[in-house]
Design a protein around this motif. Structure first.
Motif, PDB file in Angstrom:
ATOM      1  N   GLU A  78     116.365 -13.676 -55.585  1.00  0.00           N
ATOM      2  CA  GLU A  78     117.265 -14.183 -56.752  1.00  0.00           C
ATOM      3  C   GLU A  78     116.861 -13.347 -57.893  1.00  0.00           C
ATOM      4  O   GLU A  78     117.452 -13.315 -58.852  1.00  0.00           O
ATOM      5  N   GLU A  79     116.064 -12.158 -57.519  1.00  0.00           N
ATOM      6  CA  GLU A  79     115.558 -11.312 -58.915  1.00  0.00           C
ATOM      7  C   GLU A  79     116.248 -10.074 -58.817  1.00  0.00           C
ATOM      8  O   GLU A  79     116.658  -9.119 -57.902  1.00  0.00           O
ATOM      9  N   PRO A  80     117.063  -9.794 -59.989  1.00  0.00           N
ATOM     10  CA  PRO A  80     117.779  -8.509 -60.370  1.00  0.00           C
ATOM     11  C   PRO A  80     116.766  -7.346 -60.033  1.00  0.00           C
ATOM     12  O   PRO A  80     115.548  -7.365 -60.331  1.00  0.00           O
ATOM     13  N   SER A  81     117.216  -6.320 -59.508  1.00  0.00           N
ATOM     14  CA  SER A  81     116.864  -5.057 -59.523  1.00  0.00           C
ATOM     15  C   SER A  81     115.774  -4.788 -58.230  1.00  0.00           C
ATOM     16  O   SER A  81     115.113  -3.494 -57.815  1.00  0.00           O
ATOM     17  N   VAL A  82     115.377  -5.939 -57.494  1.00  0.00           N
ATOM     18  CA  VAL A  82     114.505  -5.842 -56.200  1.00  0.00           C
ATOM     19  C   VAL A  82     115.290  -4.840 -54.956  1.00  0.00           C
ATOM     20  O   VAL A  82     114.592  -4.035 -54.680  1.00  0.00           O
ATOM     21  N   ALA A  90     112.649   3.799 -50.868  1.00  0.00           N
ATOM     22  CA  ALA A  90     112.947   4.372 -49.689  1.00  0.00           C
ATOM     23  C   ALA A  90     113.507   5.681 -49.777  1.00  0.00           C
ATOM     24  O   ALA A  90     113.380   6.600 -48.719  1.00  0.00           O
ATOM     25  N   GLN A  91     114.396   5.775 -50.701  1.00  0.00           N
ATOM     26  CA  GLN A  91     115.057   6.989 -50.695  1.00  0.00           C
ATOM     27  C   GLN A  91     114.068   8.144 -51.035  1.00  0.00           C
ATOM     28  O   GLN A  91     114.241   9.192 -50.517  1.00  0.00           O
ATOM     29  N   LEU A  92     113.001   7.859 -51.869  1.00  0.00           N
ATOM     30  CA  LEU A  92     111.745   8.816 -52.082  1.00  0.00           C
ATOM     31  C   LEU A  92     111.184   9.291 -50.814  1.00  0.00           C
ATOM     32  O   LEU A  92     110.766  10.520 -50.429  1.00  0.00           O
ATOM     33  N   TYR A 252      93.572  -8.846 -62.309  1.00  0.00           N
ATOM     34  CA  TYR A 252      94.783  -9.101 -62.951  1.00  0.00           C
ATOM     35  C   TYR A 252      95.987  -8.173 -62.685  1.00  0.00           C
ATOM     36  O   TYR A 252      96.831  -8.439 -62.620  1.00  0.00           O
ATOM     37  N   ARG A 253      95.731  -6.904 -62.392  1.00  0.00           N
ATOM     38  CA  ARG A 253      96.674  -5.971 -62.004  1.00  0.00           C
ATOM     39  C   ARG A 253      97.055  -6.174 -60.741  1.00  0.00           C
ATOM     40  O   ARG A 253      97.997  -6.031 -60.314  1.00  0.00           O
ATOM     41  N   ALA A 254      95.936  -6.257 -59.996  1.00  0.00           N
ATOM     42  CA  ALA A 254      96.189  -6.425 -58.397  1.00  0.00           C
ATOM     43  C   ALA A 254      97.244  -7.359 -57.975  1.00  0.00           C
ATOM     44  O   ALA A 254      98.107  -7.035 -57.090  1.00  0.00           O
ATOM     45  N   ASN A 258     100.635  -6.618 -56.120  1.00  0.00           N
ATOM     46  CA  ASN A 258     101.026  -7.420 -54.913  1.00  0.00           C
ATOM     47  C   ASN A 258     102.138  -8.131 -54.919  1.00  0.00           C
ATOM     48  O   ASN A 258     103.019  -8.122 -54.172  1.00  0.00           O
ATOM     49  N   LYS A 259     102.563  -8.629 -56.422  1.00  0.00           N
ATOM     50  CA  LYS A 259     103.674  -9.461 -56.497  1.00  0.00           C
ATOM     51  C   LYS A 259     104.993  -8.484 -56.205  1.00  0.00           C
ATOM     52  O   LYS A 259     105.962  -8.835 -55.545  1.00  0.00           O
ATOM     53  N   GLY A 260     104.787  -6.986 -56.808  1.00  0.00           N
ATOM     54  CA  GLY A 260     105.592  -6.159 -56.518  1.00  0.00           C
ATOM     55  C   GLY A 260     105.975  -5.953 -54.973  1.00  0.00           C
ATOM     56  O   GLY A 260     107.140  -5.901 -54.573  1.00  0.00           O
ATOM     57  N   MET A 262     105.420  -8.001 -52.416  1.00  0.00           N
ATOM     58  CA  MET A 262     105.976  -9.360 -51.793  1.00  0.00           C
ATOM     59  C   MET A 262     107.447  -9.595 -52.490  1.00  0.00           C
ATOM     60  O   MET A 262     108.153 -10.061 -51.830  1.00  0.00           O
ATOM     61  N   ASN A 263     107.836  -8.911 -53.521  1.00  0.00           N
ATOM     62  CA  ASN A 263     109.130  -9.049 -53.968  1.00  0.00           C
ATOM     63  C   ASN A 263     109.983  -8.441 -52.574  1.00  0.00           C
ATOM     64  O   ASN A 263     111.104  -8.781 -52.389  1.00  0.00           O
ATOM     65  N   GLY A 264     109.635  -7.179 -52.098  1.00  0.00           N
ATOM     66  CA  GLY A 264     110.328  -6.799 -50.913  1.00  0.00           C
ATOM     67  C   GLY A 264     110.073  -7.587 -49.528  1.00  0.00           C
ATOM     68  O   GLY A 264     111.118  -7.857 -48.894  1.00  0.00           O
TER      69      GLY A 264
END
Ligand SMILES: CC(C)(COP(=O)([O-])OP(=O)([O-])OC[C@H]1O[C@@H](n2cnc3c(N)ncnc32)[C@H](O)[C@@H]1OP(=O)([O-])[O-])[C@@H](O)C(=O)NCCC(=O)NCCSC(=O)C[C@@](C)(O)CC(=O)[O-]
Ligand SMILES: NC(=O)C1=CN([C@@H]2O[C@H](COP(=O)(O)OP(=O)(O)OC[C@H]3O[C@@H](n4cnc5c(N)ncnc54)[C@H](OP(=O)(O)O)[C@@H]3O)[C@@H](O)[C@H]2O)C=CC1
Length: 420
Positions: A78-82, A90-92, A252-254, A258-260, A262-264
């Motif tokens: 549901e999240e834009p930009s994911v 993946a392109q990099l 706090y940062r971890a 990890n949320k990032g 799990m987005n994928g």
């Protein structure tokens, strides 16, 4: 709540009518619920107290090269930009030869927990001595997995407290996630333990901490491939490595790191019909495996290359659960050109690492808002009532004004409509 007694025994139309009678929704709203449905029989069979089918968008992530094979990857989110970010990461990596992935074993663990134990070490030894008998009993409880080449493989006993121990059954579940088959096996073994050893069974259930079902994915990017405009690739690589270090140091940062990831991961897990709560629970437990919650991935600079690594438990299936019954899952498996569950695990892990790279790359260069908000603004435009043909105009004007609140967006929409 009045009117909802035995709700599950009513047919779907009656359930909807009750919502109107009880003044929970208007007739028009109930009509919208019914209109959202795609397949009544499927929905009504899958869950309880069924009303309708809630939809999420599905899109394709591009550029994924894993062990030399290029994939088209369906993602449901549901999240834009994911999806843009997943494709960007993946392109990099593709420019630098792609991802490498490894699945050493694919075994699931289930627990029979015994309580009120008086002499845990002696009982643990006794149970271990019965390993062969218990493995046979487990296999007899679900014989079809044995004929598919799988079945119970090991039995381990862990003392959790002086009065509590866990009997862990390790099972090769082949292409399934294995929760139901394991639970059947565990309950059969638990019954035997109760009868033969007079132990007190607390519970028997699969563990979602799937530490025998790990996948590792890596990639190596020459730093020059990371260059962005005036910023050198070496500088960006150094900052990504520092951001990775930060995620090892600070929970706090971890958690956000990890949320990032799990987005994928979640988006592909959902598209593949798998149980994303199981994956989420296992991933975060693994992130805390050495008593501090840490980033699941690491990025390190080695000899002019930025080296990324992600390892996590991914108990994914190509059969069973909703995988076998949701028609879109079959289509997504075809898009992935999937051979087996191990391949799915490798793909999902690669998307996690690609997603993470894109997020870190954005964070240490432009900041997250530039790329993410540009795409998020489409949702803002829709939320304030812009019609599809008005969305891009609203977004452009919001970007120009640099004010991203709904009042400004509404004002812009009014201006656009006033100008017509
Ligand atoms: C959004 C981008 C990719 C723009 O990045 P950019 O540098 O402006 O993109 P570009 O125009 O140079 O395009 C690069 C490639 O990205 C893809 N791409 C680019 N745009 C699109 C699009 N519209 N639709 C589909 N794919 C797109 C596409 O593959 C494209 O290659 P091309 O095909 O043009 O050769 C970049 O800014 C980015 O990756 N940002 C990260 C966004 C992100 O992580 N979003 C998730 C939400 S934020 C969050 O929840 C997690 C977080 C960030 O907190 C995690 C953390 O803190 O670690
Ligand atoms: N803690 C948790 O995570 C829990 C999760 N769940 C849920 O359980 C479900 C997953 O359980 P699972 O046991 O995997 O699913 P199922 O109960 O759907 O079982 C999978 C079945 O698929 C059949 N099958 C066909 N081909 C194969 C193959 N190649 N390899 C293996 N099995 C094959 C097998 O049946 P046959 O051989 O008879 O054809 C097998 O029993 C998910 O929906 C999950 O959400 C349930 C309880 C707890």
């Amino acid at each position: 709540m009045n009117g909802f007694s035995k709700y599950y025994q009513k047919d779907r139309q009656t359930r909807l009518n009750i919502l109107v009678e009880q003044q929970k929704l208007s007739s028009a709203e109930v009509e919208k619920l019914a209109q959202a449905e795609l397949d009544f029989e499927l929905g009504d069979t899958m869950i309880e107290n069924y009303l309708t089918q809630y939809q999420l968008p599905e899109g394709l992530a591009l550029n994924y090269v894993i062990d030399g094979k290029e994939y088209l990857i369906p993602m449901v989110t549901e999240e834009p930009s994911v999806i843009a970010a997943a494709s960007h990461g993946a392109q990099l990596v593709k420019k630098s030869g792609g991802f490498k992935a490894q699945v050493k074993e694919r075994l699931m663990i289930g627990q029979i927990v015994l309580e009120q134990v008086s002499d845990a070490p002696t009982l643990a030894k006794k149970i271990k001595q019965q390993q062969d008998k218990l493995l046979t009993l487990a296999n007899e409880a679900h014989p079809s997995i044995v004929s598919r080449g799988g079945g119970a493989r090991e039995l381990n006993v862990r003392i959790l407290a002086p009065d509590m121990l866990s009997v862990d059954l390790v099972v090769d579940v082949k292409e399934a996630m294995g929760a139901n088959m394991l639970n059947t096996m565990l309950e059969a073994c638990a019954k035997y333990l109760e009868e033969e050893l007079a132990v007190e069974v607390l519970l028997s259930i699969l563990s979602n901490y799937a530490t025998r079902c790990l996948v590792k994915v890596t990639c190596e990017l020459p730093v020059e491939n990371l260059t962005k405009g005036e910023i050198s690739g070496a500088k960006i690589a150094q900052k990504i490595a520092s951001a990775s270090r930060l995620a090892q140091l600070d929970p706090y940062r971890a958690t956000t790191h990890n949320k990032g990831i799990m987005n994928g991961i979640d988006a592909v897990v959902i598209a593949s019909g798998n149980d994303w709560r199981a994956v989420e629970a296992g991933a975060h437990a693994y992130a805390a495996r050495d008593e501090q919650y840490r980033g699941l991935s690491t990025w390190k600079l080695k000899g002019g290359k930025l080296c990324g690594e992600l390892e996590l438990p991914l108990p994914l299936a190509t059969v069973g659960g909703s995988v076998s019954i949701v028609p879109l899952v079959k289509i997504n498996q075809r898009l992935l050109e999937l051979e087996d569950a191990k391949e799915l695990e490798k793909i999902v892990a690669a998307v996690g690492l690609g997603q993470n790279l894109a997020a870190l790359y954005a964070l240490v260069t432009d900041g997250i808002q530039k790329g993410h908000m540009k795409l998020q603004l489409k949702s803002l435009a829709v939320s304030i009532g812009a019609k599809p043909q008005e969305v891009s105009q609203v977004v452009e004007k919001i970007l120009a004004k640099k004010a991203r609140d709904s009042a400004t967006a509404q004002q812009i929409l009014a201006e656009i409509r006033g100008n017509k």
